[in-house]
Design a protein around this motif. Structure first.
Motif, PDB file in Angstrom:
ATOM      1  N   ALA A 148     -16.760  42.435  30.505  1.00 43.31           N
ATOM      2  CA  ALA A 148     -15.604  41.786  29.873  1.00 43.31           C
ATOM      3  C   ALA A 148     -16.127  40.638  29.023  1.00 43.31           C
ATOM      4  CB  ALA A 148     -14.619  41.266  30.930  1.00 43.31           C
ATOM      5  N   CYS A 149     -15.265  40.058  28.233  1.00 42.51           N
ATOM      6  CA  CYS A 149     -15.641  38.839  27.516  1.00 42.51           C
ATOM      7  C   CYS A 149     -15.902  37.741  28.539  1.00 42.51           C
ATOM      8  CB  CYS A 149     -14.503  38.423  26.573  1.00 42.51           C
ATOM      9  SG  CYS A 149     -14.745  36.788  25.836  1.00 42.51           S
ATOM     10  N   ALA A 153      -5.202  41.319  26.655  1.00 38.68           N
ATOM     11  CA  ALA A 153      -5.580  42.347  27.630  1.00 38.68           C
ATOM     12  C   ALA A 153      -6.904  43.028  27.311  1.00 38.68           C
ATOM     13  CB  ALA A 153      -4.456  43.390  27.730  1.00 38.68           C
ATOM     14  N   GLU A 154      -7.171  43.318  26.052  1.00 37.49           N
ATOM     15  CA  GLU A 154      -8.387  44.041  25.680  1.00 37.49           C
ATOM     16  C   GLU A 154      -9.662  43.255  25.967  1.00 37.49           C
ATOM     17  OE1 GLU A 154      -8.476  47.195  24.680  1.00 37.49           O
ATOM     18  OE2 GLU A 154      -6.315  47.235  24.998  1.00 37.49           O
ATOM     19  N   CYS A 155      -9.545  41.941  26.097  1.00 42.68           N
ATOM     20  CA  CYS A 155     -10.732  41.099  26.293  1.00 42.68           C
ATOM     21  C   CYS A 155     -11.427  41.354  27.622  1.00 42.68           C
ATOM     22  CB  CYS A 155     -10.348  39.618  26.194  1.00 42.68           C
ATOM     23  SG  CYS A 155      -9.720  39.117  24.568  1.00 42.68           S
ATOM     24  N   ASP A 160     -17.431  45.405  27.512  1.00 41.35           N
ATOM     25  CA  ASP A 160     -18.359  44.483  26.861  1.00 41.35           C
ATOM     26  C   ASP A 160     -17.921  44.201  25.426  1.00 41.35           C
ATOM     27  OD1 ASP A 160     -19.951  44.426  29.133  1.00 41.35           O
ATOM     28  OD2 ASP A 160     -21.110  46.171  28.480  1.00 41.35           O
ATOM     29  N   ILE A 161     -18.191  42.993  24.972  1.00 42.73           N
ATOM     30  CA  ILE A 161     -17.842  42.576  23.614  1.00 42.73           C
ATOM     31  C   ILE A 161     -19.130  42.434  22.812  1.00 42.73           C
ATOM     32  CG2 ILE A 161     -16.584  40.929  22.198  1.00 42.73           C
ATOM     33  CD1 ILE A 161     -14.863  42.276  24.331  1.00 42.73           C
ATOM     34  N   ASP A 162     -19.231  43.109  21.693  1.00 42.83           N
ATOM     35  CA  ASP A 162     -20.420  43.054  20.848  1.00 42.83           C
ATOM     36  C   ASP A 162     -20.282  41.971  19.780  1.00 42.83           C
ATOM     37  OD1 ASP A 162     -21.619  45.212  22.180  1.00 42.83           O
ATOM     38  OD2 ASP A 162     -20.544  46.662  20.922  1.00 42.83           O
ATOM     39  N   ARG A 212     -19.098  36.795  18.808  1.00 45.61           N
ATOM     40  CA  ARG A 212     -18.807  37.779  19.849  1.00 45.61           C
ATOM     41  C   ARG A 212     -17.354  37.601  20.304  1.00 45.61           C
ATOM     42  NH1 ARG A 212     -22.590  40.428  22.971  1.00 45.61           N
ATOM     43  NH2 ARG A 212     -24.183  38.953  22.273  1.00 45.61           N
ATOM     44  N   CYS A 213     -16.441  38.281  19.612  1.00 43.87           N
ATOM     45  CA  CYS A 213     -15.017  38.139  19.907  1.00 43.87           C
ATOM     46  C   CYS A 213     -14.258  39.314  19.309  1.00 43.87           C
ATOM     47  CB  CYS A 213     -14.493  36.816  19.340  1.00 43.87           C
ATOM     48  SG  CYS A 213     -12.778  36.440  19.754  1.00 43.87           S
ATOM     49  N   LEU A 214     -13.123  39.678  19.934  1.00 41.00           N
ATOM     50  CA  LEU A 214     -12.305  40.766  19.419  1.00 41.00           C
ATOM     51  C   LEU A 214     -11.332  40.313  18.337  1.00 41.00           C
ATOM     52  CD1 LEU A 214     -11.429  42.731  22.701  1.00 41.00           C
ATOM     53  CD2 LEU A 214     -13.126  43.319  20.955  1.00 41.00           C
TER      54      LEU A 214
END
Length: 337
Positions: free
Chosen positions: A287-288, A299-301, A305-307, A319-321
């Protein structure tokens, strides 16, 4: 194009602990060019020092280091043996440690320790090594340099010991210096002198410099590029101008929000703060890492994994959505961009 001194790609450091595996450094990538200063910044425990020790191959015995690429001047140092790394450390790259009193040997004089470094890596006489030591002690602003060689570390002040450490690191003319919070134990006036000295020496000798610190004020004065670390990951990376004036990741925005700005921060107005605590890095975590402390999380955070992704400008990534425009708007609302 600038000469590439160091290239790190997907560096990891894992340490077995009682509760499982501590993933202290998780897939970070960065590079340093000739004459460039990269500042790695973040709060205590985020993995800054372990990153530097991993590059130098000075990790604790139980630590497990991995990377896709770890090259110094084009040479693979990830798979170099201990003998080769012993030839590299103190020669091609050197390190200035956080506390000089624990780095200098109290049983040997300053001269013994400085001369040993050069004689270990160069075929020089004791007289040549002594002359080089005197030259560099004078270069770092130590008066009566010749007489200092016969002194022991405890006979010098903290500021002088740190200058000796810098001079010792320069004995073999390294291409890269890693400075791990070199001003932490010094008062503010001496801190400024040491930072100015590092900047001047770097320009004169055209070295690459990695400065590790948690002090954003230090970073603003000396950095060409900045890598912001949080919980074992780089969460934002770019030029100093990009990171300070157009911060994108919410954590970077939170850090800058905590700093008073002369002429801008209102008197008697509370400074910003980052609520919550850093997540545990023991065991798997997909997760973030900043999600539980981020006011913009959704919710998606917490679903994977966050690239790293590119921001608006070249070389600036985070590194964030959230898309860059939304991040920039959030920064402007907070008054940090």
């Amino acid at each position: 194009m600038a000469e590439r001194i160091l290239e790190v790609e997907n560096l990891t450091v894992d340490i077995p602990v009682g509760g499982g595996m501590l993933h202290a450094v998780q897939g970070i990538s960065f590079h340093v060019d000739k004459g460039e200063t990269l500042c790695i910044v973040g709060e205590s425990g985020c993995g800054k020092s372990l990153t530097s020790l991993a590059v130098m191959d000075l990790l604790p015995k139980k630590a497990i280091r991995g990377a896709n690429k770890l090259e110094l001047g084009g040479e693979d140092i990830l798979n170099a043996g201990e003998r080769r790394m012993s030839d590299i450390r103190g020669n091609t790259m050197g390190m200035i440690f956080q506390e000089p009193m624990t780095s200098l040997n109290p049983a040997y004089t300053i001269g013994n320790q400085m001369e040993e470094a050069l004689k270990r890596h160069r075929n020089v006489s004791t007289r040549e090594a002594r002359d080089r030591a005197i030259y560099l002690l004078e270069k770092v602003g130590i008066t009566a340099a010749a007489s200092r060689l016969s002194q022991y570390p405890h006979q010098l002040s903290g500021g002088l010991r740190q200058r000796v450490m810098i001079a010792m690191t320069l004995m073999c003319g390294p291409n890269l210096i890693i400075a791990d919070e070199p001003t932490t134990a010094l008062d503010v006036t001496i801190q400024a002198q040491i930072l100015l000295l590092l900047a001047e020496l770097q320009r004169e000798f055209e070295m690459g410099l990695i400065l590790i610190t948690h002090d954003l004020g230090v970073v603003a004065r000396i950095a060409d590029r900045v890598a912001v670390m949080y919980a074992g990951q780089v969460v934002e990376q770019g030029t100093a101008d990009q990171v300070f004036n157009r911060p994108t990741h919410p954590y970077t925005q939170g850090l800058l929000d905590c700093i008073p700005i002369p002429g801008k921060t209102e008197r008697n107005k509370p400074l910003g703060s980052i609520p919550g605590i850093v997540p545990s890095l023991v065991g798997a975590f997909h997760a973030c890492h900043f999600a539980e402390r981020c006011q913009y999380a959704f919710a998606e955070c917490v679903k994977g994994d966050i690239d790293m992704r590119p921001a608006v400008e070249d070389g600036h990534e985070y590194r964030c959505l959230l898309d860059p425009e939304t991040c920039r708007a959030n920064a402007q609302k907070r008054g940090v961009a």
